[in-house]
Motif scaffolding. Structure first.
Motif, PDB file in Angstrom:
ATOM      1  N   VAL A 146      44.553  35.889  30.929  1.00  0.00           N
ATOM      2  CA  VAL A 146      45.445  35.985  32.079  1.00  0.00           C
ATOM      3  C   VAL A 146      44.823  35.225  33.239  1.00  0.00           C
ATOM      4  CG1 VAL A 146      46.383  38.228  31.396  1.00  0.00           C
ATOM      5  CG2 VAL A 146      44.373  38.122  32.905  1.00  0.00           C
ATOM      6  N   ALA A 147      45.660  34.806  34.175  1.00  0.00           N
ATOM      7  CA  ALA A 147      45.169  34.168  35.390  1.00  0.00           C
ATOM      8  C   ALA A 147      44.758  35.248  36.392  1.00  0.00           C
ATOM      9  CB  ALA A 147      46.243  33.275  35.988  1.00  0.00           C
ATOM     10  N   SER A 148      43.858  34.897  37.283  1.00  0.00           N
ATOM     11  CA  SER A 148      43.414  35.838  38.309  1.00  0.00           C
ATOM     12  C   SER A 148      44.600  36.308  39.149  1.00  0.00           C
ATOM     13  CB  SER A 148      42.369  35.160  39.211  1.00  0.00           C
ATOM     14  OG  SER A 148      42.157  35.906  40.382  1.00  0.00           O
ATOM     15  N   GLU A 149      44.765  37.608  39.244  1.00  0.00           N
ATOM     16  CA  GLU A 149      45.904  38.143  40.003  1.00  0.00           C
ATOM     17  C   GLU A 149      45.720  37.931  41.507  1.00  0.00           C
ATOM     18  OE1 GLU A 149      43.001  41.537  39.195  1.00  0.00           O
ATOM     19  OE2 GLU A 149      43.902  39.877  38.088  1.00  0.00           O
ATOM     20  N   ASP A 150      44.499  37.673  41.935  1.00  0.00           N
ATOM     21  CA  ASP A 150      44.220  37.449  43.352  1.00  0.00           C
ATOM     22  C   ASP A 150      44.466  36.002  43.771  1.00  0.00           C
ATOM     23  OD1 ASP A 150      43.341  40.119  43.584  1.00  0.00           O
ATOM     24  OD2 ASP A 150      41.371  39.543  42.827  1.00  0.00           O
ATOM     25  N   LYS A 151      44.943  35.209  42.830  1.00  0.00           N
ATOM     26  CA  LYS A 151      45.196  33.789  43.071  1.00  0.00           C
ATOM     27  C   LYS A 151      43.948  33.070  43.583  1.00  0.00           C
ATOM     28  CE  LYS A 151      50.151  34.331  43.839  1.00  0.00           C
ATOM     29  NZ  LYS A 151      51.313  34.065  44.716  1.00  0.00           N
ATOM     30  N   LEU A 152      42.811  33.485  43.073  1.00  0.00           N
ATOM     31  CA  LEU A 152      41.564  32.800  43.398  1.00  0.00           C
ATOM     32  C   LEU A 152      41.407  31.596  42.479  1.00  0.00           C
ATOM     33  CD1 LEU A 152      39.208  35.899  43.760  1.00  0.00           C
ATOM     34  CD2 LEU A 152      40.264  34.568  45.595  1.00  0.00           C
ATOM     35  N   TYR A 153      40.785  30.571  42.973  1.00  0.00           N
ATOM     36  CA  TYR A 153      40.673  29.344  42.191  1.00  0.00           C
ATOM     37  C   TYR A 153      39.407  28.587  42.563  1.00  0.00           C
ATOM     38  CZ  TYR A 153      42.590  27.615  46.598  1.00  0.00           C
ATOM     39  OH  TYR A 153      42.790  27.355  47.927  1.00  0.00           O
ATOM     40  N   LEU A 154      39.099  27.572  41.755  1.00  0.00           N
ATOM     41  CA  LEU A 154      38.026  26.632  42.039  1.00  0.00           C
ATOM     42  C   LEU A 154      38.628  25.414  42.732  1.00  0.00           C
ATOM     43  CD1 LEU A 154      36.662  26.963  38.483  1.00  0.00           C
ATOM     44  CD2 LEU A 154      35.108  27.196  40.397  1.00  0.00           C
ATOM     45  N   LYS A 155      37.920  24.885  43.687  1.00  0.00           N
ATOM     46  CA  LYS A 155      38.386  23.683  44.372  1.00  0.00           C
ATOM     47  C   LYS A 155      38.182  22.469  43.485  1.00  0.00           C
ATOM     48  CE  LYS A 155      37.702  20.938  48.560  1.00  0.00           C
ATOM     49  NZ  LYS A 155      36.888  20.768  49.801  1.00  0.00           N
ATOM     50  N   LYS A 156      39.229  21.679  43.296  1.00  0.00           N
ATOM     51  CA  LYS A 156      39.140  20.483  42.468  1.00  0.00           C
ATOM     52  C   LYS A 156      38.108  19.522  43.054  1.00  0.00           C
ATOM     53  CE  LYS A 156      42.019  16.770  40.570  1.00  0.00           C
ATOM     54  NZ  LYS A 156      43.364  16.152  40.567  1.00  0.00           N
ATOM     55  N   PRO A 157      37.170  19.001  42.242  1.00  0.00           N
ATOM     56  CA  PRO A 157      36.061  18.194  42.784  1.00  0.00           C
ATOM     57  C   PRO A 157      36.400  16.725  43.030  1.00  0.00           C
ATOM     58  CG  PRO A 157      35.769  18.472  40.424  1.00  0.00           C
ATOM     59  CD  PRO A 157      36.996  19.262  40.799  1.00  0.00           C
ATOM     60  N   VAL A 158      37.627  16.292  42.692  1.00  0.00           N
ATOM     61  CA  VAL A 158      38.019  14.903  42.911  1.00  0.00           C
ATOM     62  C   VAL A 158      39.376  14.866  43.596  1.00  0.00           C
ATOM     63  CG1 VAL A 158      36.701  14.000  40.948  1.00  0.00           C
ATOM     64  CG2 VAL A 158      39.066  14.710  40.599  1.00  0.00           C
ATOM     65  N   VAL A 159      39.667  13.767  44.291  1.00  0.00           N
ATOM     66  CA  VAL A 159      40.944  13.642  44.991  1.00  0.00           C
ATOM     67  C   VAL A 159      42.052  13.364  43.979  1.00  0.00           C
ATOM     68  CG1 VAL A 159      39.768  12.768  47.037  1.00  0.00           C
ATOM     69  CG2 VAL A 159      40.741  11.145  45.399  1.00  0.00           C
ATOM     70  N   PRO A 160      43.287  13.678  44.319  1.00  0.00           N
ATOM     71  CA  PRO A 160      44.397  13.414  43.390  1.00  0.00           C
ATOM     72  C   PRO A 160      44.572  11.924  43.129  1.00  0.00           C
ATOM     73  CG  PRO A 160      45.061  14.909  45.159  1.00  0.00           C
ATOM     74  CD  PRO A 160      43.730  14.364  45.541  1.00  0.00           C
ATOM     75  N   LEU A 161      45.166  11.605  41.992  1.00  0.00           N
ATOM     76  CA  LEU A 161      45.417  10.220  41.634  1.00  0.00           C
ATOM     77  C   LEU A 161      46.469   9.612  42.552  1.00  0.00           C
ATOM     78  CD1 LEU A 161      44.839   7.958  39.474  1.00  0.00           C
ATOM     79  CD2 LEU A 161      46.891   8.781  38.306  1.00  0.00           C
ATOM     80  N   ASN A 162      46.174   8.422  43.071  1.00  0.00           N
ATOM     81  CA  ASN A 162      47.124   7.674  43.890  1.00  0.00           C
ATOM     82  C   ASN A 162      48.190   7.076  42.962  1.00  0.00           C
ATOM     83  OD1 ASN A 162      48.512   5.814  45.466  1.00  0.00           O
ATOM     84  ND2 ASN A 162      46.673   4.981  46.453  1.00  0.00           N
ATOM     85  N   THR A 163      49.410   7.568  43.075  1.00  0.00           N
ATOM     86  CA  THR A 163      50.497   7.090  42.210  1.00  0.00           C
ATOM     87  C   THR A 163      51.462   6.172  42.964  1.00  0.00           C
ATOM     88  OG1 THR A 163      51.778   9.089  42.677  1.00  0.00           O
ATOM     89  CG2 THR A 163      50.375   9.110  40.710  1.00  0.00           C
ATOM     90  N   MET A 164      51.015   5.665  44.099  1.00  0.00           N
ATOM     91  CA  MET A 164      51.854   4.778  44.907  1.00  0.00           C
ATOM     92  C   MET A 164      52.254   3.537  44.107  1.00  0.00           C
ATOM     93  SD  MET A 164      50.911   3.108  48.632  1.00  0.00           S
ATOM     94  CE  MET A 164      49.478   2.225  47.986  1.00  0.00           C
ATOM     95  N   LEU A 165      53.479   3.095  44.330  1.00  0.00           N
ATOM     96  CA  LEU A 165      53.992   1.881  43.708  1.00  0.00           C
ATOM     97  C   LEU A 165      54.174   0.814  44.783  1.00  0.00           C
ATOM     98  CD1 LEU A 165      56.682   3.447  41.340  1.00  0.00           C
ATOM     99  CD2 LEU A 165      54.357   2.717  40.758  1.00  0.00           C
ATOM    100  N   PRO A 166      54.049  -0.459  44.440  1.00  0.00           N
ATOM    101  CA  PRO A 166      54.142  -1.526  45.446  1.00  0.00           C
ATOM    102  C   PRO A 166      55.541  -1.600  46.056  1.00  0.00           C
ATOM    103  CG  PRO A 166      54.099  -2.456  43.228  1.00  0.00           C
ATOM    104  CD  PRO A 166      53.797  -1.001  43.089  1.00  0.00           C
ATOM    105  N   GLN A 167      55.582  -1.862  47.367  1.00  0.00           N
ATOM    106  CA  GLN A 167      56.869  -1.978  48.067  1.00  0.00           C
ATOM    107  C   GLN A 167      57.582  -3.280  47.713  1.00  0.00           C
ATOM    108  OE1 GLN A 167      58.177   0.496  50.110  1.00  0.00           O
ATOM    109  NE2 GLN A 167      56.450   1.665  49.270  1.00  0.00           N
ATOM    110  N   THR A 168      56.784  -4.308  47.479  1.00  0.00           N
ATOM    111  CA  THR A 168      57.328  -5.624  47.123  1.00  0.00           C
ATOM    112  C   THR A 168      56.653  -6.095  45.853  1.00  0.00           C
ATOM    113  OG1 THR A 168      55.658  -6.717  48.496  1.00  0.00           O
ATOM    114  CG2 THR A 168      57.789  -6.221  49.522  1.00  0.00           C
ATOM    115  N   PRO A 169      57.241  -7.043  45.139  1.00  0.00           N
ATOM    116  CA  PRO A 169      56.608  -7.561  43.919  1.00  0.00           C
ATOM    117  C   PRO A 169      55.203  -8.068  44.212  1.00  0.00           C
ATOM    118  CG  PRO A 169      58.859  -8.344  44.079  1.00  0.00           C
ATOM    119  CD  PRO A 169      58.560  -7.664  45.391  1.00  0.00           C
ATOM    120  N   LEU A 170      54.288  -7.781  43.289  1.00  0.00           N
ATOM    121  CA  LEU A 170      52.898  -8.178  43.474  1.00  0.00           C
ATOM    122  C   LEU A 170      52.767  -9.686  43.421  1.00  0.00           C
ATOM    123  CD1 LEU A 170      51.106  -5.515  41.253  1.00  0.00           C
ATOM    124  CD2 LEU A 170      51.246  -5.570  43.741  1.00  0.00           C
TER     125      LEU A 170
END
Length: 627
Positions: A225-249
C-alpha cells in the motif's frame, strides 16, 4: 560496494541462524574485505543481518552496524553529493549517524532524498519494530526480495541464489521509493504489509498502477500500500524538458545524408554560439561526475615524492568497460583529467571467439602489418588452442569492439602519451562462456531471464573480471586488473537517443514521440539494466560506477530540449548522441566522434556464439540451472 542481506522469520521452529551456503558465498564475493552477521530476536520474529564489505572509502567500517538503541543498518552505496562526507570519512558511518538523529518518518525520507549517488539499504528500528529498505531513484544498486509461504519468512539481499530445476523465486525490489514493514504487526496478522513511500514524481493515478504491478509478483500473504500520510521522497532530478520547437529547426548541413559524415560536419554545429556553450556546460557537469567517481577511493599516499614507483609498477585503481565507442572514449578522456598522471588506467575490452569465416574482410585488412599484435587467449582457452598459430587467433578475436577499441587506444595515447593506458584484451571461448555461465553468471543475471540479459550479463561479467592480456609491440603478457572501481557508459544511449528504436520512434512520431521514448527509457532503466549489471560486476569484488547517471548530469540533460541532445534527421554516427559527439570533438577526440552506436552483444560477438535465430526478448533457457 557491499553485499547486504536480512533474513526475517515469523516462525521460530523454521528459523535458521545461518544463511544458506550458496547465498553466503555470493554475498562474500561482493564484499571480500570483511564479513559479519548479527541476530536480532523478538518474541514475534527473528532477523538475521549479514554484511560483507568491499573497502573503498574512509576507514574500514564493518557491517551490520548497531547503535545503543538496538537499531541496525546495512548500507550498499556511495554518497557523492547532497550529504557532506569528508575524504577520510566512511559514508556508512555518516549515514548511520544521520539516521540516529531522525525523529520520525519525514526525517528518514528527507535524509534519503538528499543523497546523490547509488545506494540500497536495510534499516531496522528496534523500538518501533520497523524494517526500512529500498534502492536509489535509478536502481543503481541491486536489492532483491524473496517471500517464502512455506516457512513464513522473507529475505532481502543484494544477490540471490538459484535452485536447480526451479524457477527463480527472487525478484528485484522495485526502485519506486522506500518500503517499510511493521514486523510485529506482520507476525501477529500472518500477513506482510509493505508500505511504499514513493518518489514524488509518481502521480496518484500512477501510484495505483505502480502498486498493482508490484503486487502482481508477490504471494498472497504479502500486500503493498502507499503511505496514507502522503509522505514521499523528493525526486533527485528535474523533470524532462518536453518542449517542442516553435518553428522548423534550422538545417545545419546540406546534402549531409548523401555524403559520409566527417568531423567537419560536426564542427558546423559548434559555430553556433549557444550550442557551443551548451556543449561546454555538458562537459563540465560530466567531468565533475567522473571526478567524484575516480577520486573517492584509496590510493597509496605513503610514498614520498622521491620514492614514486615506476609507472609500469603501479597498479590501476580505475578500470573502464571499453569498446572504443563514443561513450567509453569520453569517459576515458575525462577520467584522464582527474586520475593522478603516474597511475595507469585499465581499458577492459572483451571479445568472444568467432569462426574465421565470419570475420568481415574489412576487419582483417591490416592483418599482415600487425602480426606482432596477435591476441593470446585467456588461461583456459590457451590450453585448448595451444597448437593454433597467432594469426589464426588474431582472426578469431578480431570482433568489431576489438577493432574500435585498439583505434580508441591510439586516440587516447595521442591525447595523453604520458599516461599508462592498459588496453586489456579479454578473450573468451565458447567452452569458457558455457562453463562460467552455468557455475556463476546465471545466478547473478536472475531474476532477469531474456536472451538479451544473457548476452549483456555474460559480456559484462567477463569484461569486469579483468582477466586478459596486454599486447604491445615488444611483448604479450597475461594481466589481471586490480582496479576496484569500474566505470561504465550506461545511461548515455537512454538519454541521448542512442538506440535504433529511438530513430524508428522519431520517424514515426516525431520529436513528441521521441521525448516519450526517452522518458520511458529512464523510467525503466532500473529494472532492465542496472540491478543486473551491479550484481554481475560486484561478483568480482568490484564496484560499478555510472557517470552518465549522476543526478546532476541527468538533471542537466533533462533540462535541454531534445533537439540539443540528438538530431535523428541526421544519419547514424552523427544524429544520435549529438551533444556527446560534439563534447568529444571539443575534448580532442578524432575518429571515435563519428562511430555509430553498436550494442555490446554485437560488438563483442557474444550474440553470434550459440544461437543466431533468437530474439532479444525471448526467455533464455541457458540461464536456467538444470538438475
Amino acid at each position: 560496494m557491499c553485499g547486504i542481506c536480512c533474513s526475517v522469520s515469523f516462525s521460530i521452529e523454521h528459523f535458521s541462524r545461518d544463511l544458506k551456503e550458496d547465498l553466503l558465498c555470493n554475498l562474500k564475493r561482493r564484499g571480500p574485505n570483511n564479513s559479519r552477521q548479527l541476530l536480532k530476536s523478538d518474541i514475534n520474529y527473528q532477523c538475521l543481518f549479514s554484511g560483507h564489505i568491499l573497502h573503498i572509502r574512509g576507514p574500514l567500517t564493518a557491517q551490520p552496524m548497531e547503535d545503543e538503541r538496538g537499531n541496525v543498518f546495512l548500507w550498499n552505496g556511495e554518497v557523492f553529493s547532497g550529504i557532506k562526507v569528508e575524504a577520510k570519512e566512511n559514508d556508512t558511518q555518516i549515514m548511520f549517524n544521520y539516521l540516529f538523529s531522525c525523529k520520525n518518518e519525514t526525517d528518514i525520507l528527507s535524509l534519503f532524498s538528499k543523497v546523490q549517488g547509488p545506494w540500497s539499504f536495510i534499516y531496522y528500528q528496534a523500538s518501533s519494530h520497523h524494517l526500512w529498505f529500498g534502492r536509489d531513484f535509478f536502481g543503481r544498486r541491486s536489492l532483491l526480495w524473496h517471500f517464502n509461504t512455506i516457512d513464513e519468512s522473507f529475505c532481502l539481499s543484494s544477490v540471490g541464489t538459484q535452485t536447480s530445476g526451479v524457477a527463480s523465486q527472487w525478484q528485484e525490489v522495485p526502485a519506486s521509493g522506500i518500503f517499510r514493514i511493521d514486523l510485529k504487526s506482520s507476525a501477529i496478522s500472518k500477513c506482510v504489509l509493505l508500505k511504499l513511500y514513493p518518489w514524488k514524481y509518481i502521480s496518484r493515478e500512477n501510484i495505483k498502477e505502480c502498486l498493482t504491478q508490484i503486487s502482481a509478483d508477490l504471494p498472497t500473504f504479502v500486500s503493498v500500500v502507499a503511505s496514507e500520510d502522503k509522505l514521499y521522497l523528493k525526486k533527485p532530478v528535474v523533470p524532462l524538458n518536453t518542449m517542442l520547437p516553435q518553428t522548423p529547426l534550422e538545417i545545419h548541413c546540406t546534402d549531409i545524408s548523401s555524403t559520409p559524415p566527417t568531423r567537419e560536419t560536426l564542427q558546423v554545429f559548434l559555430t553556433d554560439r549557444h550550442m557551443k556553450k551548451v556543449v561546454q556546460q555538458f562537459i563540465d557537469v560530466l567531468s565533475i561526475a567522473i571526478k567524484r567517481r575516480v577520486l573517492c577511493l584509496p590510493r597509496d599516499e605513503s610514498l614520498m615524492p622521491n620514492d614514486v614507483l615506476k609507472t609500469g609498477d603501479r597498479k590501476a585503481n580505475v578500470a573502464i568497460l571499453f569498446s572504443g565507442g563514443i561513450d567509453s572514449m569520453v569517459i576515458a578522456t575525462l577520467a584522464d583529467h582527474h586520475i593522478p598522471l603516474d597511475e595507469p588506467i585499465d581499458l577492459l575490452n572483451v571479445a568472444f571467439m568467432t569462426k574465421e569465416k565470419n570475420i568481415p574482410t574489412s576487419f582483417n585488412k591490416k592483418k599482415s602489418k600487425q602480426k606482432n599484435h596477435c591476441e593470446i587467449p585467456s588461461e583456459e582457452l590457451s590450453k585448448n588452442l595451444a597448437a593454433a598459430d597467432g594469426d589464426s587467433l588474431y582472426k578469431q578475436f578480431s570482433v568489431p569492439d576489438r577493432i574500435t577499441g585498439r583505434a580508441g587506444l591510439k586516440e587516447l595515447q595521442a591525447i595523453n602519451p604520458s599516461r599508462m593506458w592498459n588496453f586489456v584484451e579479454i578473450n573468451v571461448s565458447l567452452e569458457e562462456l558455457q562453463k562460467l555461465r552455468r557455475t556463476r553468471i546465471c545466478q547473478l543475471v536472475q531474476p532477469l531471464d531474456t536472451v538479451l540479459d544473457d548476452s549483456i550479463g555474460c559480456a559484462v561479467w567477463f569484461a569486469s573480471r579483468g582477466t586478459g592480456c596486454l599486447v604491445t609491440q615488444d611483448e604479450v603478457k597475461s594481466y589481471q586488473s586490480s582496479a576496484k572501481v569500474v566505470l561504465t557508459g550506461i545511461g548515455a544511449d537512454e538519454q541521448l537517443a542512442g538506440y535504433s528504436r529511438h530513430r524508428v520512434c522519431f520517424q514515426t512520431h516525431g520529436l513528441q514521440g521521441l521525448n516519450k521514448e526517452i522518458e520511458m527509457e529512464l523510467g525503466r532503466i532500473s529494472s532492465r539494466n542496472l540491478g543486473r549489471d551491479d550484481r554481475v560486476i560486484g561478483d568480482h569484488g568490484k564496484e560499478a560506477r555510472f557517470p552518465f547517471l549522476d543526478e546532476n548530469v541527468v538533471s542537466f540533460l533533462n533540462s535541454l530540449p531534445v533537439w540539443e541532445k540528438a538530431d535523428l534527421s541526421l544519419p547514424r554516427g552523427i544524429g544520435e548522441k549529438l551533444i556527446l559527439r560534439l563534447a568529444a570533438l571539443e575534448l580532442g577526440l578524432t575518429a571515435s566522434t563519428l562511430l555509430p552506436k553498436r550494442a555490446m552483444q554485437f560488438g563483442s560477438r557474444i550474440a553470434k556464439m550459440e544461437k543466431n535465430n533468437e530474439k532479444a526478448s525471448d526467455k533464455c533457457g541457458r540461464l536456467q540451472i538444470n538438475p
